[in-house]
Design a protein around this motif. Structure first.
Motif, short mmCIF file in Angstrom:
data_model
loop_
_atom_site.label_atom_id
_atom_site.label_comp_id
_atom_site.label_asym_id
_atom_site.label_seq_id
_atom_site.Cartn_x
_atom_site.Cartn_y
_atom_site.Cartn_z
N ASN A 25 -9.48 6.59 4.05
CA ASN A 25 -9.33 5.50 4.69
C ASN A 25 -7.89 5.50 5.33
OD1 ASN A 25 -10.12 2.95 5.85
ND2 ASN A 25 -9.14 1.61 4.47
N LEU A 59 0.89 -1.15 0.13
CA LEU A 59 -0.23 0.03 -0.03
C LEU A 59 0.93 1.01 0.01
CD1 LEU A 59 -2.94 -1.52 2.47
CD2 LEU A 59 -2.84 -1.24 0.04
N TYR A 118 -6.31 5.96 -1.70
CA TYR A 118 -7.63 5.23 -0.86
C TYR A 118 -6.82 3.87 -0.30
CZ TYR A 118 -11.58 3.52 1.49
OH TYR A 118 -12.63 2.99 2.33
N PHE A 119 -6.78 3.74 0.82
CA PHE A 119 -6.06 2.33 1.25
C PHE A 119 -6.97 1.43 1.62
CE2 PHE A 119 -1.91 4.27 2.25
CZ PHE A 119 -2.18 5.49 2.75
N ASP A 120 -6.55 0.31 0.97
CA ASP A 120 -7.67 -0.77 1.05
C ASP A 120 -7.67 -1.29 2.60
OD1 ASP A 120 -5.86 -2.44 -1.69
OD2 ASP A 120 -7.29 -0.74 -1.54
N ILE A 121 -6.41 -1.30 3.21
CA ILE A 121 -6.58 -1.27 4.52
C ILE A 121 -6.03 -0.28 5.51
CG2 ILE A 121 -5.59 -3.20 6.22
CD1 ILE A 121 -4.84 -4.99 4.40
N SER A 122 -6.38 -0.11 6.66
CA SER A 122 -6.00 1.04 7.39
C SER A 122 -4.34 0.62 7.84
CB SER A 122 -6.79 1.07 8.63
OG SER A 122 -6.01 1.91 9.52
#
Ligand code: EPZ
Length: 416
Positions: A184, A125, A157-161
């Motif tokens: 995110n 990311l 936009y981050f898929d996961i924080s």
């Protein structure tokens, strides 16, 4: 190889002062790369991980002087943009130099961190965000090589924080051309601490602490002074040490609001806490009830407190289900706690903890920073002696641990 020997059974009483936050100091030190002027950082804890990032910046050409808890960092004459494997393999947070190097020099060559005890912990990311900002990225010979004439603001936009992913890209965006929006984004207090320091130096950042951070790029930012915030995980760890021993411990120089989720869980477990502006007192005089815990990104219950609360639940009354949702393998402490008599079953990412009356001291092995902390917590209350080997893991994140615990009445010695 140092080890600590704890003789359990002592009720902890008294006051312990919290040190500066490791996970705030690391990105803040890395952010000095963004300026050609000196940064004067206060309340920087004396920890192995801080020495590692200090060595990393020095081998790149930065000049760093430590005077007690103050670190003077001058990255004016930085020459190299490379973070070598030898250093990155000892601390994955070295990846935090990636964003600042590309932002200031248009290039970086950073060793991929490789795996880690608690999970694969990729940096895909971080890389995807830099590519969105126009960087060319190549993965070669275990290194990530990044080039960009000048980074351009972008919507990311981050898929996961991701905490360090948010920090890396926030630092990259500070000197980018145009506006970057991080969606995110991680809301951890360490992200806010870094943002506050960058803003003080002239960066234009809004929304730090929320899941949407907007950064308007500027041509340069100054050096400045800053005081690193207190370490909320160190604070939480000492609260659990006070609770498990049925003690009365005041954790001072902390920020209680950073501990809301932890304090709520301790309260639900029947442990009284008193909160003042910069301290929390824990009074555990009527036993510990089992509670369920689910780790979440901030402001949820912190994954970095999961191992410690599990040790507490191991001697609680009842059955507790602990669910680790952030890392895929953060139960390495379980076999070691079992050797001390804990009754813990693993099912997927759930740990079912059946409280037992007594833990028994045993020789155990530290495997990662917070797993080691849970063995200390358990050792404080276990019958007899607990000998914890490989405590360099502890030294990475806990400053003067045995001194602070001894002053609270624990029977703990370090043996070289
Ligand atoms: C930070 O690690 C902390 N380290 C960790 O503390 C902490 O446990 C973690 O955040 C979660 O709070 C520092 O701040 C130096 P993530 P970080 O990126 O940033 C996945 C300690 O004990 N992910 O928030 O590396 C990742 O695998 C340490 O002090 C990707 O998939 O954690 C994990 O499952 C341990 N791709 C999840 O996101 C990416 O590019 C959260 O990781 C990045 C992350």
């Amino acid at each position: 190889m140092d080890k600590v020997i704890i003789t359990g059974g002592k009720r902890l009483k008294g006051e312990v002062e919290i040190s500066g936050a490791k996970n705030s100091a690391l990105p803040i030190i890395a952010s000095s790369i963004l300026s050609t002027e000196e940064c004067i950082l206060k309340n920087v804890p004396l920890l192995k991980d801080i020495q590692t990032i200090q060595r990393l910046l020095e081998c790149m050409g930065a000049r760093i002087q430590r005077d007690g808890y103050t670190l003077n960092v001058n990255a004016k004459d930085l020459k190299s943009c490379e973070a070598p494997y030898e250093l990155v393999k000892t601390m994955r947070a070295s990846v935090l130099v990636l964003g600042p190097l590309v932002a200031r020099f248009g290039e970086a060559r950073v060793s991929l961190p490789g795996g880690c005890a608690i999970g694969t912990r990729p940096i895909n990311l971080h890389i995807a965000g830099l590519q969105r900002m126009g960087a060319e990225v190549e993965i070669k010979h275990g290194y990530v090589e990044v080039r960009a004439k000048r980074l351009k603001g972008a919507k990311i936009y981050f898929d996961i924080s991701t905490v360090t992913g948010t920090e890396n890209l926030m630092m990259a965006a500070v000197l980018a051309e145009g506006v970057t929006v991080l969606g995110n984004a991680a809301c951890e207090p360490e992200v806010v601490d870094l943002a506050n320091f960058l803003i003080k130096r002239g960066a234009r950042i809004q929304g730090a602490g929320t899941d949407t951070i907007i950064i308007e790029g500027v041509s340069k930012i100054r050096g400045d002074s800053y005081e690193v915030m207190p370490d909320r995980i160190e604070a939480g760890t000492y609260l659990v040490c006070g609770a498990i021993t049925g003690g009365d411990v005041t954790v001072s120089r902390c920020i209680p609001s950073h501990l809301d989720a932890v304090l709520m869980k301790l309260g639900a477990a029947g442990i009284k806490t008193e909160v003042s502006s910069d301290s929390v007192r824990v009074i555990a005089d009527n036993g510990i009830s089992a509670v369920d815990v689910r780790t979440m990104p901030y402001p949820g219950f912190p994954t970095d407190m999961q191992a410690q609360i599990m040790a507490l639940m191991a001697v609680s009354r009842g059955l507790s289900v602990i669910t680790e949702t952030v890392f895929e393998n953060r139960y390495i402490h379980v076999p070691e706690l079992r050797r001390m008599g804990a009754n813990i079953k693993l099912q997927g990412n759930d740990a079912i903890v059946e409280g037992v009356k007594k833990l028994s001291g045993a020789p155990v092995m530290a495997t990662d920073l917070r797993a080691s902390a849970s063995l200390v917590v358990a050792g404080l209350v276990a019958e007899g002696k607990t000998e914890i080997q490989r405590i360099y893991h502890l030294d990475r994140g806990y400053e003067r641990l045995e001194e602070k615990l001894s002053r609270l009445g624990a029977d703990i010695v370090r043996v070289s």
